[in-house]
Design an enzyme around this catalytic site. Structure first.
Site, mmCIF file in Angstrom:
data_model
loop_
_atom_site.group_PDB
_atom_site.id
_atom_site.type_symbol
_atom_site.label_atom_id
_atom_site.label_comp_id
_atom_site.label_asym_id
_atom_site.label_seq_id
_atom_site.Cartn_x
_atom_site.Cartn_y
_atom_site.Cartn_z
ATOM 1 C CD GLU A 1 -0.353 1.026 3.419
ATOM 2 O OE1 GLU A 1 -0.268 2.130 2.858
ATOM 3 O OE2 GLU A 1 -0.395 0.889 4.653
ATOM 4 N NE ARG B 1 -5.580 -5.432 11.153
ATOM 5 C CZ ARG B 1 -6.578 -5.003 10.381
ATOM 6 N NH1 ARG B 1 -6.787 -3.703 10.225
ATOM 7 N NH2 ARG B 1 -7.368 -5.854 9.767
ATOM 8 C CB CYS C 1 9.488 -1.910 -3.222
ATOM 9 S SG CYS C 1 10.173 -0.317 -3.766
ATOM 10 C CG HIS D 1 11.089 -2.675 -7.315
ATOM 11 N ND1 HIS D 1 10.029 -2.680 -6.435
ATOM 12 C CD2 HIS D 1 11.438 -3.978 -7.481
ATOM 13 C CE1 HIS D 1 9.745 -3.916 -6.093
ATOM 14 N NE2 HIS D 1 10.590 -4.725 -6.705
ATOM 15 C CG ASP E 1 10.131 -7.854 -5.376
ATOM 16 O OD1 ASP E 1 9.651 -7.210 -4.423
ATOM 17 O OD2 ASP E 1 10.269 -7.368 -6.519
#
Length: 271
Positions: free
Chosen positions: A41, A66, A71, A111, A126
């Site tokens: 997210e 939570r 990445c 990334h 990943d």
């Protein structure tokens, strides 16, 4: 083990109860349970909130809070766990290709992923590529199809780079391109700052969440909720109509606790 990292709390967060030896079985089990338990997210960049990628901040947000993450957060957390268990891990970076035509110029390194050396050979691990989450590590071998429970993937080499592609209903789609140069935290700090603040990246203007279970891929882009089967086949698609429905989807399908009232998030995506 880094003093600020709590392996037991991480394992409890992802619900992993398997062996803790540096083997492929352990690596695959960790990756599969991680992407099931912790959603990808990018809520913080969308809200203009900072994304801190030091390990203490990542653990506080994802393990204790939570939340999910993208990445630089997700793979930093996985790397800490793998280091603690005793895996040989090399952090890498990639240039994202998912939304680009084949002939488009290379993009910046935005990334993060990991190379893990195992007795069977090096594998790509990943848990943070939010356009197409991987449910298992991939062998770093070129020109072979690698089927997983929820997808089919292929690595190739060209122009001095490794190219990772996923099979989709319309054919192969390139995810990202990378080399094997090890990265340090400062490299990721630069990429993270760009990714979390630039209008050129989707995270500052689009709500993106993804969760990958053994049976389905859940993806939310703004108000469009899609449930996919293997290799991107769409099972169900709907538009979320109310803030309360958005809050319920984020909570129940993605397991994420919002850091702000849902109305604040809805205001960014309602058009």
């Amino acid at each position: 083990m880094p003093p600020e990292f709590d392996l037991d709390k991480y394992l409890a967060r992802i619900g992993y109860r398997g062996p803790l030896t540096p083997t492929f079985e352990t690596l695959a089990g960790l990756q599969a349970t991680h992407v099931d338990a912790i959603a990808f997210e990018g809520i913080d960049p969308l809200l203009g909130r900072p994304v801190n990628i030091d390990l203490a901040s990542v653990q506080a947000k994802i393990v204790d809070g939570r939340r999910g993450g993208y990445c630089f957060e997700q793979n930093a957390l996985l790397k800490a766990a793998l280091d603690a268990i005793g895996f040989a891990v090399t952090p890498l970076s990639a240039r994202v290709r998912w939304r680009l035509d084949a002939g488009a110029p290379l993009t910046p390194r935005t990334h993060m992923m990991l190379k893990v050396d195992l007795p069977e050979g090096p594998h790509l691990a990943d848990v943070g590529f939010g356009s197409c989450l991987l449910d298992t590590p991939l062998r770093m071998v070129s020109d072979i199809e690698q089927p997983t429970a929820m997808g089919t993937f292929r690595l190739t080499q060209a122009d001095g780079l490794h190219w990772l592609a996923a099979k989709q209903p319309a054919g192969w789609r390139t995810m990202y391109a990378f080399d094997l140069v090890p990265q340090i935290h400062a490299d990721y700090m630069l990429g993270n700052w760009f990714t979390s603040t630039s209008p050129l990246t989707p995270f500052t203007s689009v709500l993106i969440l993804e969760r990958l279970t053994p049976e389905a891929r859940y993806r939310l882009v703004n108000r469009r909720l899609v449930i996919e089967a293997r290799d991107g086949e769409v099972r169900n698609e709907q538009i979320i109509e109310t803030p309360e429905a958005l809050r319920s989807a984020i909570d129940e399908l993605f397991g994420v606790t919002l850091p702000v009232p849902v109305e604040d998030l809805w205001a960014r995506i309602e058009d």
